[in-house]
Scaffold this motif. Sequence first.
Motif: not given
Length: 612
Positions: A286-295, A592-600
């Motif tokens: 799951y990609s990182i989603s930040e409402v402040s950036w989208q706003a 992606l979150p840091f923990d998922d980057m290498f697994l991906f």
Amino acid sequence: DDDFESPRSDFSAPWMEITNGNPSDACGVNSELTERGNHGEFRALENRNALVFTGVYFRKAATSGLNVEHGGRVEFYLKMGPIASDNAVCKASFEDVILEYNVADQWVEFGNYPAWKFRSDSFQFVSEDIPVEGWTNSTRFRFRQPSFDPLRDHWAIDDVRIFSRYRPDWDESEEYRKRRENQNSIVKLAQCCYNSDQCTIFDKVNTNFDEKKCNALPGFDKNERNLRLKSSELFIFFSFLSAISKVLYHRVSQIFTRRVIHQKEAPLPGSFLNENSDMFPRRAFYSISEVSWQAFVVGILLGSFGGAMYQLVKSLSIVECFDHREITAASCQLNSSFVITWLCAIVFDLRSISMLTSGVFFVKREPVEILVDVHPDKGLMKVGPKTIALAEVLDIYLRSPFFLGFLSFCYILGGFPWALGSLTLPSFESHPSMQVYTQVMGLLTLLRELLGPGLFAKAFFTTQWILVTRPEDRDEFGRAFLRRGLLQQFIAGSCLTPIILASTIMSRKVGFVSSGETFGIFALCVVFGGVFGYLIGVLRGLPCDGFCLITGWPTRNCYNVVCNDRVKCPCLFTCTYCGEIHSRRMVLVVVLPFDDMFLFKRMLKGDLKDIP
């Protein structure tokens, strides 16, 4: 200012006295036509006469008193009879000619022209500054040959011009200001009547333009005026044609092509062959989603669109147009062509904003799911609405936050209201370069409709490939120019572009266009369309078409996944020409979150050991 083409009694220059000088071509005429001005109300189509001096007693030409109190200069063309046979009409000259000015009944010489220097077969240009002593409001000038042989010494002058300078503060006087305003109003009326690019709809509102006044212009043709589109409207029209053409093309191509998603025949990664590999992992990221950036992104895109919209409505006084108590009906200049263009511009800009917010920044959505399934019967990666075959994944590498930030800026730049801005920009204070800026914004609108709202992102990716230094990347860049189907794309672009561009440009013409000019426009459109189609085909062979998931602040590292978006065509040239034309190489940008980057990365590369 005199070229001696009209009858002597109608000379435009104020000559007081001409003795033994007659308009004739006996000594030839001045051939430097580019130096000839508009001599009063009379302008000859060709130079046929000069003022030729022959005869006895006196040979001279004197002007009336002229106002040169702030200085000036005298310009003319002079020729003295060359040495020739006795039967020549223009007899050889051996005596000098002088130029004089008269102040207080005293003639003063300020130019002497020796016969040996001006005795030739052609006229020579002469320019003399008026001496300070001759700066009066009634100075006379005289051309004279002091001594001569009555049977020869012929000479001639042509295209005489006497310039008078304005006083130093001439442009600050009240009289000049009134005359300038009057002339500008007349010019602006003509520009608005003929609907030229120099008269915008904002000029019509500000000047209370009345169409009835156009009938007073000599030769005014209302039908000719209505056939013209302004350059800003023309770019919107081209964008509309491009959008319609793209929709029709994609609808037709979908009938004959299909995308390649599953690749069962692709070889399995080496780790699949291990004895302990009984199961093939299937993992969702799951990609990182930040409402402040989208706003923040939505605020910039909608804010710029709203600002352009507000400026346009305010400048055209659209609200006041419905209140006749405050504004006259003549000020409501919203003609049908501008309203249609305006609506198209709004649709183009809102469409681009919608595509970016839903397909790049994924506003008002949960984190985007990236599903990776390495099962040999599937072997796919599903990213939002897009499905990619794992066998088509070519490379994956890490990029810095600076790269992600600049890429985000490029996408935001593509969502700016370029179409609406090209119509609104002329409402600001007029500037000589304003029309250039308007045309640049119109061109960006057209390119955005052709290449999509990711126009600047594609330019960014393309620039990176042009500037590559690694040998393997240079080889990849060279192979893009050898793709199959490039010739077909060149031919397609050469055939389609002239139909749209040439027909529109020719319909916009005002005056006569020769067959040579028509052929030149057609040939230029053919070449431009062919080169554009060829370059589009080259770019499809490079990972310049991005599919990005920028759902959070660009302050993290991101992965670039290079893959093929392959298309097969069940036609005569199966997956050869048609398939190559519609296939492309794309780059997937994910955060992606840091923990998922290498697994991906491990799953995409086929390293499945110890994957939960």
